[in-house]
Scaffold this motif. Structure first.
Motif, PDB file in Angstrom:
ATOM      1  N   VAL A 183       6.581 -15.904  -6.859  1.00 21.80           N
ATOM      2  CA  VAL A 183       5.192 -15.908  -6.396  1.00 21.80           C
ATOM      3  C   VAL A 183       4.936 -14.874  -5.281  1.00 21.80           C
ATOM      4  O   VAL A 183       3.952 -14.124  -5.332  1.00 21.80           O
ATOM      5  CB  VAL A 183       4.795 -17.330  -5.918  1.00 21.80           C
ATOM      6  N   VAL A 184       5.832 -14.804  -4.304  1.00 21.95           N
ATOM      7  CA  VAL A 184       5.597 -13.895  -3.170  1.00 21.95           C
ATOM      8  C   VAL A 184       5.672 -12.442  -3.651  1.00 21.95           C
ATOM      9  O   VAL A 184       4.821 -11.604  -3.330  1.00 21.95           O
ATOM     10  CB  VAL A 184       6.622 -14.155  -2.047  1.00 21.95           C
ATOM     11  N   GLU A 185       6.709 -12.188  -4.472  1.00 25.15           N
ATOM     12  CA  GLU A 185       6.908 -10.848  -5.028  1.00 25.15           C
ATOM     13  C   GLU A 185       5.674 -10.413  -5.840  1.00 25.15           C
ATOM     14  O   GLU A 185       5.178  -9.288  -5.713  1.00 25.15           O
ATOM     15  CB  GLU A 185       8.118 -10.949  -5.951  1.00 25.15           C
ATOM     16  N   ALA A 186       5.170 -11.335  -6.649  1.00 24.87           N
ATOM     17  CA  ALA A 186       4.034 -11.009  -7.517  1.00 24.87           C
ATOM     18  C   ALA A 186       2.763 -10.784  -6.698  1.00 24.87           C
ATOM     19  O   ALA A 186       2.025  -9.818  -6.918  1.00 24.87           O
ATOM     20  CB  ALA A 186       3.824 -12.127  -8.537  1.00 24.87           C
ATOM     21  N   ALA A 187       2.530 -11.660  -5.726  1.00 23.30           N
ATOM     22  CA  ALA A 187       1.302 -11.541  -4.925  1.00 23.30           C
ATOM     23  C   ALA A 187       1.303 -10.237  -4.124  1.00 23.30           C
ATOM     24  O   ALA A 187       0.252  -9.634  -3.910  1.00 23.30           O
ATOM     25  CB  ALA A 187       1.169 -12.746  -3.981  1.00 23.30           C
TER      26      ALA A 187
END
Ligand code: NDP
Ligand code: DGY
Length: 322
Positions: free
Chosen positions: A121-125
């Motif tokens: 999630v963090v990587e994608a955001a």
């Protein structure tokens, strides 16, 4: 008679301040983000009660600084590794904590971390503001929780809360380890007691929910990470000290595990040049497990219930187990 003196290591809610005021106590409280140790030791001198949080070491030095007026230590936390219980007990000082009322908040956050790591999630955001959003169907693939084996280290209140939530995600198995089987809790959530080695070898997600104590300090070393599946992820909502952090950095650097999600680390706050910050598959949160309005308010009440009982010389309603 002079009012009893109370020092709080953090700024209390308005409710808590009113309650202490109506009880007639003389309150001194810190409003600093990080209370310097020397100032803490100076301000506890001659107090009858200390309200503290998990970032505040209440050790023999603190008890010496407070002196023999001190009757009660009430921590605004369920964890109590920051309190020297043996020393407090030896001096006849009662100790209290805030169990149960934060369990849901922390278990929710454990699930949040599991999903954040598995689904990147963090990587994608972080991609959105860079303009690197890619439309390839194979881009940014994560992993699902359904069908995975999850190992819970410490099936206590929070561990059980995590297991309950996992059932709704269709995990294949819930394993747990501890110093002894927790049969009733295990039955409620369908968890199987296994050895620590078996748990780390078999789990796709390892979730650390135990207390920090002599048997859990640096439980996770490089050798343990080597036992994990290369795709497995480690989640820690317990205390940073359960993981030997430099070994986790090496495990991430050498890609021997799939990722990590940590709400707790060493030290806190984590220095901004920490190597942990280098890895996109390592999700870090600033110790917010119990940080909900609901949990915080309820913890505040328990904390003052403990303080009041201690100052009145009564048994605490929520004593720290000795
Ligand atoms: P509990 O006392 O209910 O659970 C602690 C568990 O730790 C027990 O089940 C105990 O099991 C287990 N444990 C102790 N030693 C070991 C060991 N060697 N191996 C495996 N398990 C072990 O506490 P809670 O569930 O309420 O809280 C757990 C911890 O979570 C707290 O102590 C605190 O450190 C942390 N916490 C973190 C928060 C955050 O903001 N991130 C918020 C709240 C809590 P047994 O004795 O059977 O081995
Ligand atoms: C706890 O309650 O132990 C949390 O870590 C909050 O400090």
């Amino acid at each position: 008679m002079a009012p009893k003196k109370v020092f709080s290591s953090y700024f209390l809610t308005e409710d808590a301040q009113k309650r202490l005021g109506s009880l007639g106590y003389d309150l001194d409280q810190s409003s600093a983000d990080q209370l310097p140790r020397a100032e803490f030791l100076r301000r506890v001198k001659g107090v009858h009660g200390i309200i503290c949080d998990s970032a505040c070491q209440v050790d023999a030095e603190t008890l010496d600084a407070a002196g023999d007026t001190l009757q009660v230590i009430s921590t605004h936390s369920v964890g109590y590794n920051h309190v020297d219980l043996a020393e407090a007990h030896r001096r006849g000082i009662q100790t209290g904590h805030t169990p149960d009322v934060l369990t849901d908040a922390v278990a929710d956050l454990a699930l949040t971390l599991i999903l954040m790591v598995l689904r990147r999630v963090v990587e994608a955001a972080a991609v959105i503001p860079t303009g690197q959003w890619c439309n390839q169907p194979t881009w940014m693939l994560g992993r699902q929780l359904r069908g995975k084996a999850v190992g819970i280290v410490g099936l206590g209140r929070i561990g059980e809360g995590v297991a309950q939530r996992l059932r709704g995600f269709g995990v294949s198995r819930i394993l747990y380890s501890g110093r002894r089987p927790r049969e009733e809790a295990a039955l409620r959530v369908g968890a199987k007691f296994v050895s620590f080695d078996e748990l780390v070898r078999q789990s796709d997600v390892v979730c650390i929910c135990c207390s920090l104590n002599g048997s859990t300090y640096h439980l996770f070393t490089y050798d343990v990470f080597k036992l994990m599946k290369p795709t497995a992820v480690i989640i820690n909502i317990s205390r940073g000290g359960v993981i030997k952090q430099e070994d986790l950095v090496s495990a991430l650097a050498n890609k021997i595990i799939g990722g990590a999600g940590l709400d707790v680390m060493t030290p806190e706050p984590l220095p901004t040049d920490s190597h942990l910050l280098k890895y996109p598959n390592c999700v870090l949160l600033p110790h917010i497990g119990s940080a909900t309005v609901e949990a915080h308010e309820a913890m505040g009440h328990l904390c003052i219930d403990n303080l009041q009982a201690g100052l009145e010389g009564k048994p605490l309603p929520h004593p720290i187990p000795q």
